[in-house]
Scaffold this motif. Structure first.
Motif, short mmCIF file in Angstrom:
data_model
loop_
_atom_site.label_atom_id
_atom_site.label_comp_id
_atom_site.label_asym_id
_atom_site.label_seq_id
_atom_site.Cartn_x
_atom_site.Cartn_y
_atom_site.Cartn_z
N LYS A 124 0.81 -1.22 0.00
CA LYS A 124 0.00 0.00 0.00
C LYS A 124 0.84 1.27 0.00
CE LYS A 124 -3.61 -2.38 2.66
NZ LYS A 124 -4.42 -2.38 3.89
N SER A 125 2.13 1.13 -0.22
CA SER A 125 3.00 2.30 -0.25
C SER A 125 2.93 2.98 -1.62
CB SER A 125 4.45 1.89 0.03
OG SER A 125 4.55 1.22 1.26
N PRO A 126 2.59 4.27 -1.66
CA PRO A 126 2.54 4.97 -2.95
C PRO A 126 3.92 5.17 -3.53
CG PRO A 126 2.15 6.51 -1.14
CD PRO A 126 2.20 5.14 -0.53
N LEU A 127 4.07 4.89 -4.81
CA LEU A 127 5.32 5.09 -5.52
C LEU A 127 5.10 6.11 -6.63
CD1 LEU A 127 6.28 1.31 -5.90
CD2 LEU A 127 7.08 2.90 -4.14
N LYS A 171 -7.34 3.06 -8.48
CA LYS A 171 -7.73 4.45 -8.22
C LYS A 171 -9.11 4.57 -7.59
CE LYS A 171 -8.05 9.01 -10.37
NZ LYS A 171 -7.85 9.78 -11.62
N PRO A 172 -10.14 3.86 -8.09
CA PRO A 172 -11.48 4.02 -7.48
C PRO A 172 -11.57 3.40 -6.08
CG PRO A 172 -11.61 3.07 -9.70
CD PRO A 172 -10.19 2.97 -9.26
N LEU A 173 -10.60 2.56 -5.70
CA LEU A 173 -10.70 1.81 -4.45
C LEU A 173 -9.90 2.42 -3.31
CD1 LEU A 173 -10.13 -1.76 -5.97
CD2 LEU A 173 -12.31 -0.57 -5.63
N VAL A 174 -8.93 3.25 -3.66
CA VAL A 174 -7.99 3.76 -2.66
C VAL A 174 -8.26 5.22 -2.34
CG1 VAL A 174 -5.55 4.23 -2.18
CG2 VAL A 174 -6.20 2.14 -3.38
N LYS A 175 -8.31 5.51 -1.07
CA LYS A 175 -8.40 6.90 -0.62
C LYS A 175 -7.07 7.27 0.01
CE LYS A 175 -13.39 6.90 0.26
NZ LYS A 175 -13.63 5.56 -0.30
N ARG A 176 -6.76 8.56 -0.02
CA ARG A 176 -5.51 9.05 0.53
C ARG A 176 -5.75 9.78 1.83
NH1 ARG A 176 -1.47 9.85 -3.19
NH2 ARG A 176 -1.38 8.10 -4.64
N GLY A 177 -4.86 9.55 2.81
CA GLY A 177 -4.93 10.28 4.07
C GLY A 177 -4.25 11.62 3.97
N ASN A 234 -0.72 11.50 2.82
CA ASN A 234 -0.57 10.73 1.58
C ASN A 234 -0.51 9.23 1.83
OD1 ASN A 234 -0.48 10.84 -1.27
ND2 ASN A 234 1.72 10.44 -1.26
N ASP A 235 -0.93 8.80 3.06
CA ASP A 235 -0.95 7.37 3.35
C ASP A 235 -2.18 6.74 2.70
OD1 ASP A 235 -2.34 9.01 5.14
OD2 ASP A 235 -2.60 7.38 6.56
N MET A 236 -2.11 5.42 2.46
CA MET A 236 -3.17 4.71 1.75
C MET A 236 -4.31 4.35 2.70
SD MET A 236 -1.56 4.52 -1.19
CE MET A 236 -2.02 3.18 -2.24
N LYS A 237 -5.52 4.67 2.30
CA LYS A 237 -6.70 4.35 3.10
C LYS A 237 -7.53 3.31 2.34
CE LYS A 237 -5.90 7.43 6.35
NZ LYS A 237 -5.58 7.05 7.73
N VAL A 238 -7.17 2.04 2.54
CA VAL A 238 -7.91 0.96 1.89
C VAL A 238 -7.70 -0.30 2.73
CG1 VAL A 238 -5.95 0.48 0.36
CG2 VAL A 238 -8.21 -0.38 -0.24
N ASN A 239 -8.79 -0.99 3.08
CA ASN A 239 -8.61 -2.23 3.85
C ASN A 239 -8.41 -3.41 2.90
OD1 ASN A 239 -11.18 -3.37 3.11
ND2 ASN A 239 -12.15 -2.03 4.62
#
Length: 428
Positions: free
Chosen positions: A100-103, A154-160, A163-168
């Protein structure tokens, strides 16, 4: 390339959907593939934990965009696991792992299949089993295409806020992907694997050529090595002060608050513009005016000057491909006598020797007076030229293989784009 494939590509470039194809969420695929498949029908989360400590810290895996799932020690040189790995997720061979780390190229993370031995990953990584009608290898290939991966996530992931990933872990499977038959998947996998095998062979050849070049440098640049080129077995090398071989020119930085200084035509480089270990690579991105030169400490170094980083980035060295200026972190050698390439390599060896003597301490730089006082061993000019020719020939071989690898990587990327969107079909 078949005319039908070319016509489809041309249609896509015009922003059209080719006949017999459709799109869903920017994903293009043939009508024959049917409706996209929900990923939660072909993947199930693997929640097995390492509670019995069957796996240790040496079995921790990392997820790399380039190398896939790989042992952390092999990738990073050591394990970064905490004191206990009992809570770590078990990853079986064939499982899929999502990081879940953004690159930069993959702002929503990456998805890779474990093609190696079983191991464990941090609880930050969700792990999934693959079920029919999908193969893990096909899934990795599909998500290796940046556009496919990002369009899916993209439609599944929200950003905190940070910029941390908000997806379970369950939400990762809520999207759908186009899916050919198992037979077509396997055929696509095999074609891509052929490119991988060719690239692996070329990379091994490249590493061998680099080792050969390193051996040649160690032997031919050291008169006490016992290895001499034919015809020079009895020649003598003379300790020569660097000050006898060149003139010295420093660098400087024009006023950065004066925007007019920084819209000229004269390249100005800092240590970041040099590549470690590559004396031919300078990536100038800033250009200054003559007025900037006249009103600062920087000086124009002519083509074929030797540029030595003496402070920030100490140890880097390069040959100027054109006239340019440098920052104050450089001490530059101009009007160099002798074979330019040979002298540069000897300087590089001497600088590395000085740095190696400082291992374990914090070295902030080499004083310019220390560089000016250097003494290097030199043979007669004809031997310098002969050694330089041998080493530059080795450089050309390495560059040629590097170019071939880049070309194969581009070919692989192109064929994957065609196969995994169905623009090019295979006989399953």
């Amino acid at each position: 390339m078949r005319e039908s494939i070319k016509n489809r590509i041309d249609a896509v470039r015009r922003g059209e959907v080719p006949e017999g194809y459709r799109t869903e969420r920017a994903m293009l695929f043939p009508n024959e593939w049917g409706d996209p498949v929900p990923l939660n029908t072909v993947l199930t989360e693997n929640k097995d934990r390492n509670e019995d400590l069957h796996f240790g810290k040496e079995d921790v895996l990392s997820v790399s965009g380039e190398q896939g799932i790989i042992n952390q020690i092999d990738l990073l040189g050591r394990s970064y696991a905490g004191e206990s790995v009992a809570a770590y997720h078990i990853v079986e061979t064939g499982d899929v792992v999502y990081t879940k780390s953004p690159l930069k190229e993959n702002p929503y993370g990456i998805i890779k299949q474990n093609r190696g031995v079983p191991g464990i990953v941090s609880t930050l990584y969700p792990v999934y089993h693959c079920n029919s009608p999908i193969t893990g290898q096909y899934l990795e290939n599909y998500f290796s295409i940046d556009t496919c991966l990002n369009n899916y996530l993209k439609p599944l992931v929200k950003r905190g806020a940070k910029n941390d990933m908000k997806v379970n872990n369950e939400d990762v499977l809520l999207g759908r992907i186009p899916l050919p038959s198992l037979q077509e998947q396997e055929r696509i996998n095999e074609i891509i694997a052929q490119f991988d095998r060719a690239l692996e062979l070329k990379k091994k050849l490249l590493e061998e050529k680099r080792r050969q070049k390193q051996w040649l440098m160690q032997k031919l640049l050291d008169p006490s090595s016992g290895v001499r080129l034919p015809g020079f077995e009895r020649s003598e090398w003379i300790e020569t002060p660097l000050s006898d071989l060149c003139e010295f020119v420093g660098g400087g930085t024009p006023d950065t608050s004066n925007d007019e200084y920084w819209h000229g035509t004269i390249p100005w480089i800092s240590s970041a513009d040099l590549q470690e270990g590559n004396i031919r690579c300078i990536n100038a991105t800033r250009y200054i005016t003559e007025e900037a030169v006249n009103n600062s400490a920087t000086k124009i170094c002519p083509e074929n000057s030797i540029l030595i980083v003496s402070r920030v980035g100490v140890g880097k060295i390069a040959i100027a491909p054109t006239a340019l200026c440098t920052s104050q972190d450089f001490i530059n050698l101009v009007d160099v006598k002798g074979n330019l390439y040979f002298v540069t390599l000897q300087l590089q060896r001497e600088i590395q020797r000085i740095l190696s003597m400082s291992q374990g301490t914090s070295i902030k730089g080499i004083a310019s007076k220390e560089i000016k006082a250097m003494v290097i061993e030199l043979p007669a000019r004809d031997e310098q030229d002969t050694i330089a020719n041998v080493l530059e020939s080795s450089d050309r071989e390495i560059t040629l293989i590097e170019t071939e690898i880049k070309a194969w990587q581009q070919k692989k990327k192109a064929i994957m784009q065609l196969l995994l969107t169905g623009l090019a079909r295979v006989n399953a």
